[in-house]
Design an enzyme around this catalytic site. Structure first.
Site: not given
Ligand code: CAA
Length: 240
Positions: A13, A147, A179
């Site tokens: 990475g 995180y 990202y």
């Molecule tokens: N803002 C507001 N609401 C959000 C949201 C956000 N950013 N993301 C998800 N939601 C909401 C969804 O719309 C959903 O709402 P409803 O139930 O009303 O439909 C609810 O939250 C649940 O969402 P999920 O179905 O996705 O729930 P989950 O429990 O399956 O997963 C999660 C939750 C793990 C947070 C998933 O949404 C996820 O993986 N999100 C990405 C998180 C992210 O950006 N991680 C970065 C990784 S890369 C990194 O970290 C490197 C770096 O330094 C940049």
């Protein structure tokens, strides 16, 4: 003798790109890794960069690991704290283990590696520590209390240690990537990632090499007056 740099999480990475960039500057690079032996071996075969295995979340392993690198390659002048993991989940679903592992590795790793290397840098009157933070440590991110807290902690750690290193020629800086096109970001559910990319003004994910170029600058002699700073490389997603 060329300067010796350790890049944690340096075989994959963003870390892989940093290892290559520092090697291309003429530094002798040791790429630390924790788990994936096959990938580390392939990396060493392809690049000639030595890989050293230890867990950056393990304090004693860092002391031993830095000593092993120094024994093999020479005193360590540069440390890039890049190793990190995600254990994403909303607070309601996040276990204590998910919290603890991210703090132990992402933030604890910076402390452990600094304890192992900072004294030698100070004695020799030159050093570079670059900590890889995150846009999500600056702005927060839904589903990442662990995180975001660890990465935000890295930014505070950087500013504190920079003050301790300044009069000894040791600079301490952070990069806050947005990202980037890596396995870590590829693990974000596709519909979520699409919404994130739509909010990046540059209109795309970053490349690991775009982070590595920033690290290379901060590790150079030319950056001697830059310390305690955070360089955000995020395509304009968060202007901080
Ligand atoms: N803002 C507001 N609401 C959000 C949201 C956000 N950013 N993301 C998800 N939601 C909401 C969804 O719309 C959903 O709402 P409803 O139930 O009303 O439909 C609810 O939250 C649940 O969402 P999920 O179905 O996705 O729930 P989950 O429990 O399956 O997963 C999660 C939750 C793990 C947070 C998933 O949404 C996820 O993986 N999100 C990405 C998180 C992210 O950006 N991680 C970065 C990784 S890369 C990194 O970290 C490197 C770096 O330094 C940049």
């Amino acid at each position: 003798m060329s300067r010796v740099a350790i890049v944690t999480g340096g075989t994959r990475g963003i870390g892989e790109a940093i290892s290559l960039a520092l090697r291309d500057m003429g530094y002798t690079v040791a790429a630390n890794y924790a788990g994936n032996d096959a990938k580390a071996q392939a990396f060493t075969d392809a690049t000639g960069i030595a890989a050293f295995k230890w867990d950056v979340g393990d304090h004693q392993a860092c002391l031993d690991g830095v000593a092993a690198v120094a024994e093999a390659l020479g005193p360590v002048d540069i440390v890039v704290n890049n190793a990190g993991i995600t254990r994403d989940g909303v607070l309601a679903k996040m276990s204590f283990d998910d919290w603890n592992e991210v703090m132990r590795i992402n933030l604890g790793g910076c402390f452990n590696m600094a304890k192992a290397s900072f004294g030698g840098m100070r004695e020799r009157g030159w050093g570079r520590i670059v900590n890889i933070g995150s846009i999500n440590g600056q702005a927060g991110q839904y589903g990442q209390v662990n995180y975001a807290a660890a990465k935000s902690g890295i930014h505070g750690f950087t500013k504190a240690l920079a003050q301790e290193g300044a009069k000894y020629g040791v600079t301490v800086n952070a990069i806050a990537p947005g990202y980037i096109d890596t396995d870590m970001v590829a693990a974000v559910p596709a519909p979520v990632l699409e919404k994130i990319v739509a909010k990046i003004p540059v209109g795309r994910l970053g490349q690991a090499s775009e982070i590595a170029r920033g690290v290379a600058f901060l590790c150079s002699d030319a950056a001697g007056f830059v310390t305690g700073s955070t360089l955000s490389i995020n395509g304009g997603q968060h202007m901080y």
